[in-house]
Design a protein around this motif. Structure first.
Motif, PDB file in Angstrom:
ATOM      1  N   HIS A 103      -3.359   8.048  -0.908  1.00  0.00           N
ATOM      2  CA  HIS A 103      -2.779   7.647  -2.190  1.00  0.00           C
ATOM      3  C   HIS A 103      -1.908   6.406  -2.034  1.00  0.00           C
ATOM      4  CE1 HIS A 103      -3.892  10.389  -5.432  1.00  0.00           C
ATOM      5  NE2 HIS A 103      -4.058  11.292  -4.490  1.00  0.00           N
ATOM      6  N   VAL A 110       4.202  11.215  -6.787  1.00  0.00           N
ATOM      7  CA  VAL A 110       4.737   9.952  -7.297  1.00  0.00           C
ATOM      8  C   VAL A 110       4.339   8.883  -6.290  1.00  0.00           C
ATOM      9  CG1 VAL A 110       6.678  10.943  -8.549  1.00  0.00           C
ATOM     10  CG2 VAL A 110       6.961  10.350  -6.152  1.00  0.00           C
ATOM     11  N   GLY A 111       4.044   7.673  -6.788  1.00  0.00           N
ATOM     12  CA  GLY A 111       3.660   6.629  -5.852  1.00  0.00           C
ATOM     13  C   GLY A 111       3.394   5.310  -6.533  1.00  0.00           C
ATOM     14  N   SER A 112       3.675   4.224  -5.809  1.00  0.00           N
ATOM     15  CA  SER A 112       3.384   2.878  -6.286  1.00  0.00           C
ATOM     16  C   SER A 112       3.642   1.900  -5.150  1.00  0.00           C
ATOM     17  CB  SER A 112       4.265   2.514  -7.495  1.00  0.00           C
ATOM     18  OG  SER A 112       5.632   2.509  -7.130  1.00  0.00           O
ATOM     19  N   ASP A 113       3.024   0.724  -5.267  1.00  0.00           N
ATOM     20  CA  ASP A 113       3.298  -0.387  -4.349  1.00  0.00           C
ATOM     21  C   ASP A 113       3.165  -0.004  -2.878  1.00  0.00           C
ATOM     22  OD1 ASP A 113       3.859  -2.008  -6.571  1.00  0.00           O
ATOM     23  OD2 ASP A 113       5.956  -1.354  -6.585  1.00  0.00           O
ATOM     24  N   SER A 133       3.650   6.552  -1.345  1.00  0.00           N
ATOM     25  CA  SER A 133       3.387   7.752  -2.138  1.00  0.00           C
ATOM     26  C   SER A 133       4.191   8.910  -1.580  1.00  0.00           C
ATOM     27  CB  SER A 133       1.894   8.102  -2.135  1.00  0.00           C
ATOM     28  OG  SER A 133       1.465   8.435  -0.828  1.00  0.00           O
ATOM     29  N   THR A 159      -2.645   2.812  -4.020  1.00  0.00           N
ATOM     30  CA  THR A 159      -1.737   2.042  -4.876  1.00  0.00           C
ATOM     31  C   THR A 159      -1.633   0.588  -4.441  1.00  0.00           C
ATOM     32  OG1 THR A 159       0.260   2.525  -3.565  1.00  0.00           O
ATOM     33  CG2 THR A 159      -0.343   4.113  -5.287  1.00  0.00           C
ATOM     34  N   ARG A 215       2.810   5.658   3.462  1.00  0.00           N
ATOM     35  CA  ARG A 215       3.093   4.258   3.147  1.00  0.00           C
ATOM     36  C   ARG A 215       2.139   3.354   3.921  1.00  0.00           C
ATOM     37  NH1 ARG A 215       6.619   6.952   5.423  1.00  0.00           N
ATOM     38  NH2 ARG A 215       7.003   6.747   7.654  1.00  0.00           N
TER      39      ARG A 215
END
Length: 214
Positions: free
Chosen positions: A146, A108-111, A114, A150, A180
């Motif tokens: 990752h 899962v990951g975003s902004d 991850s 993102t 991050r």
């Protein structure tokens, strides 16, 4: 690392343009079989090993014939088209369900952040019951990349990766790998991450990723 290492979540190996979805499902079923076989080869000996190998051979024949596969199912890692329109297999050795070397890991990951979760079996062992230190670096590199992915529009390359090992990473238990982005400076993106087991940090990393010139 002195050289920049290219990352692609979708590494390239050519496949037939008209591959049906069932073929992809069977390929992933066989990849999962290969992972199980690897564990069997490393965990069993003697007559127990031979008996399980015979059973696995029968299972492989069933898988190749498509028996037990979901006929209208879709593969988790289907072929994709690269920028030149060529059809490619997803070969990532950490995340691709089609690659028997990959665990694979759930992401899962975003902004700019991850997180992966994974349970690793014996084929990733270094010291007894402990994850090989080199693979700890692989997990951190993939997860941090990752996070970078993102946050950026486009690809990037690992330029530096520094790993600090706090304690052994155990096998056979749920692991969490986090990454991050910490800052950006032009084409440079800096990130950090850690591997956790049972809520304890086992390894930490920091790194630098470079975006190619446009």
């Amino acid at each position: 690392m002195d050289e920049m290492m290219p990352h692609s979540h979708l590494p390239a190996v050519g496949v037939a343009d008209d591959e049906p979805s069932l073929a992809g499902v069977i390929a992933e079923d066989v990849a999962a079989w290969c992972r199980r076989l690897s564990s069997t080869l490393l965990e069993e000996t003697g007559e127990s090993l031979l008996g399980k190998l015979r059973a696995e051979a029968d299972i492989l024949r069933t898988l190749v014939d498509g028996e037990g596969s979901v006929v209208d199912g879709q593969p988790q890692a289907p072929p994709y088209r690269d920028r030149k329109g060529r059809l490619r297999n997803q070969t990532n050795p950490v995340t691709s369900a089609r690659n028997p070397v990959a665990p694979p890991m759930a992401l899962v990951g975003s902004d700019g952040e991850s997180e992966f979760s994974v349970v690793l079996p014996i084929q990733y062992q270094g010291p007894p019951k402990t994850l090989h230190g080199g693979y700890v670096s692989v997990l951190l590199d993939e997860t941090m990349w990752h996070a970078v992915r993102t946050a950026l529009d486009g690809i990037s390359f690992t330029r530096e990766l520094t790993v600090t090992y706090e304690r052994p990473v155990p096998l056979g238990v749920p692991l969490t790998v986090r990454g991050r982005v910490t800052s950006t400076d032009g084409r440079k993106t800096f990130a950090e991450g850690e591997v956790l087991a049972g809520g304890e940090v086992c390894a930490r990393a920091s790194g630098l990723w470079i975006a190619p010139r446009r």
